[in-house]
Design an enzyme around this catalytic site. Structure first.
Site, mmCIF file in Angstrom:
data_model
loop_
_atom_site.group_PDB
_atom_site.id
_atom_site.type_symbol
_atom_site.label_atom_id
_atom_site.label_comp_id
_atom_site.label_asym_id
_atom_site.label_seq_id
_atom_site.Cartn_x
_atom_site.Cartn_y
_atom_site.Cartn_z
ATOM 1 N N GLY A 1 -14.924 47.339 13.934
ATOM 2 C CA GLY A 1 -15.381 48.039 12.739
ATOM 3 C C GLY A 1 -14.770 47.419 11.504
ATOM 4 O O GLY A 1 -13.813 46.627 11.592
ATOM 5 N N CYS B 1 -5.888 48.056 13.618
ATOM 6 C CA CYS B 1 -6.558 47.980 12.315
ATOM 7 C C CYS B 1 -6.447 46.548 11.806
ATOM 8 O O CYS B 1 -5.357 45.964 11.846
ATOM 9 C CB CYS B 1 -5.896 48.946 11.329
ATOM 10 S SG CYS B 1 -6.680 48.960 9.705
ATOM 11 N N LEU B 2 -7.559 46.017 11.334
ATOM 12 C CA LEU B 2 -7.548 44.637 10.828
ATOM 13 C C LEU B 2 -6.682 44.523 9.572
ATOM 14 O O LEU B 2 -6.254 43.431 9.220
ATOM 15 C CB LEU B 2 -8.981 44.168 10.547
ATOM 16 C CG LEU B 2 -9.890 44.122 11.791
ATOM 17 C CD1 LEU B 2 -11.321 43.774 11.407
ATOM 18 C CD2 LEU B 2 -9.364 43.154 12.833
ATOM 19 N N GLN C 1 -11.646 47.753 2.934
ATOM 20 C CA GLN C 1 -10.753 46.714 3.473
ATOM 21 C C GLN C 1 -11.032 45.336 2.886
ATOM 22 O O GLN C 1 -10.198 44.448 2.970
ATOM 23 C CB GLN C 1 -10.871 46.652 5.002
ATOM 24 C CG GLN C 1 -10.363 47.895 5.711
ATOM 25 C CD GLN C 1 -10.598 47.819 7.194
ATOM 26 O OE1 GLN C 1 -11.689 48.136 7.666
ATOM 27 N NE2 GLN C 1 -9.605 47.387 7.946
ATOM 28 N N HIS D 1 -12.080 56.399 12.182
ATOM 29 C CA HIS D 1 -11.146 55.411 11.601
ATOM 30 C C HIS D 1 -11.752 54.778 10.338
ATOM 31 O O HIS D 1 -11.088 54.654 9.313
ATOM 32 C CB HIS D 1 -10.853 54.351 12.675
ATOM 33 C CG HIS D 1 -9.948 53.236 12.274
ATOM 34 N ND1 HIS D 1 -8.699 53.041 12.830
ATOM 35 C CD2 HIS D 1 -10.104 52.217 11.385
ATOM 36 C CE1 HIS D 1 -8.132 51.981 12.286
ATOM 37 N NE2 HIS D 1 -8.969 51.459 11.404
ATOM 38 N N GLU D 2 -13.042 54.416 10.422
ATOM 39 C CA GLU D 2 -13.687 53.736 9.273
ATOM 40 C C GLU D 2 -13.947 54.724 8.125
ATOM 41 O O GLU D 2 -13.791 54.366 6.956
ATOM 42 C CB GLU D 2 -14.989 53.057 9.709
ATOM 43 C CG GLU D 2 -14.844 52.016 10.817
ATOM 44 C CD GLU D 2 -13.772 50.974 10.570
ATOM 45 O OE1 GLU D 2 -13.440 50.706 9.402
ATOM 46 O OE2 GLU D 2 -13.229 50.448 11.551
ATOM 47 N N HIS E 1 -10.905 55.071 6.168
ATOM 48 C CA HIS E 1 -10.710 53.973 5.195
ATOM 49 C C HIS E 1 -11.428 54.289 3.882
ATOM 50 O O HIS E 1 -10.889 54.042 2.799
ATOM 51 C CB HIS E 1 -11.244 52.643 5.740
ATOM 52 C CG HIS E 1 -10.275 51.893 6.611
ATOM 53 N ND1 HIS E 1 -9.022 51.519 6.185
ATOM 54 C CD2 HIS E 1 -10.398 51.407 7.872
ATOM 55 C CE1 HIS E 1 -8.406 50.846 7.161
ATOM 56 N NE2 HIS E 1 -9.219 50.771 8.191
#
Ligand code: K1U
Ligand code: ZN
Length: 167
Positions: free
Chosen positions: A46, A91-92, A51, A133-134, A137
């Site tokens: 994702g 997480c990226l 981000q 999670h997204e 963000h």
């Protein structure tokens, strides 16, 4: 198509609350395409526009094993959530850190697709975790904020140390 640079925690720009997309045009479609390419390349399951330092409510997700089920969600809204699951998240924006987070087990999310058509997705398991999670963000929240204050302090220190080494 360019790969987009991903902000690293604790960059303060990760705390910005994303604004709704007003018009779905080629600029938004191009952003979604570049985000998808960046997510697949990372690799990740994702990516939220926050981000990549774009503060609009756009996320891309592909939680399939075959990596061929891309979802682009514009203005996603969590309309139902039920149950509980605890799963390992990464997480990226926080590379190398994985920890268990408690999330809803089942969610329904309403969103617009890249043609501006209203859609809903009902999910459980990893897809439900990834959607939550997204969406976090887009609200300016990173998954480490679900961890204990002690863990958050340690992760922040580790990330800052890494950024000094790589700078
Ligand atoms: O938002 C992000 O930073 C992407 C993140 C999403 C996510 C992962 C795990 C649980 C919830 C949300 C990632 O994709 S981290 C990388 C990752 O988990 C992964 C990468 C390749 C294949 C499978 C998983
Ligand atoms: Zn993340």
């Amino acid at each position: 198509m360019p790969l987009l640079p991903i902000l690293r925690f604790p960059d303060p720009r990760l705390k910005i609350v994303a604004a709704p997309v007003k018009k779905i045009d080629d600029t938004i479609r191009c952003l979604a395409r570049d985000m998808a390419e960046t997510m697949y390349e990372a690799p990740g399951i994702g990516l939220a526009a926050t981000q990549v330092d774009v503060h609009l409510r756009v996320i891309v997700i592909d939680a399939s094993e075959t990596r061929d089920q891309l979802l682009v969600l514009i203005n996603p809204e969590l309309v139902e959530s039920a149950g509980v699951q605890v799963g390992e998240e990464g997480c990226l924006s926080v590379p190398g850190i994985y920890d268990k987070v408690e999330r809803a087990g089942h969610v329904v999310v309403r969103y617009l697709d890249t043609d501006g058509k209203a859609q809903t997705v009902a999910a459980d398991g990893l897809l439900a975790v990834c959607l939550q999670h997204e969406i976090d963000h887009l609200e300016g929240r990173v998954f480490v904020e679900h961890l204990s204050p002690l863990k958050q302090t340690r992760i922040k220190a580790k990330m800052l140390k890494q950024s000094r080494i790589t700078a």
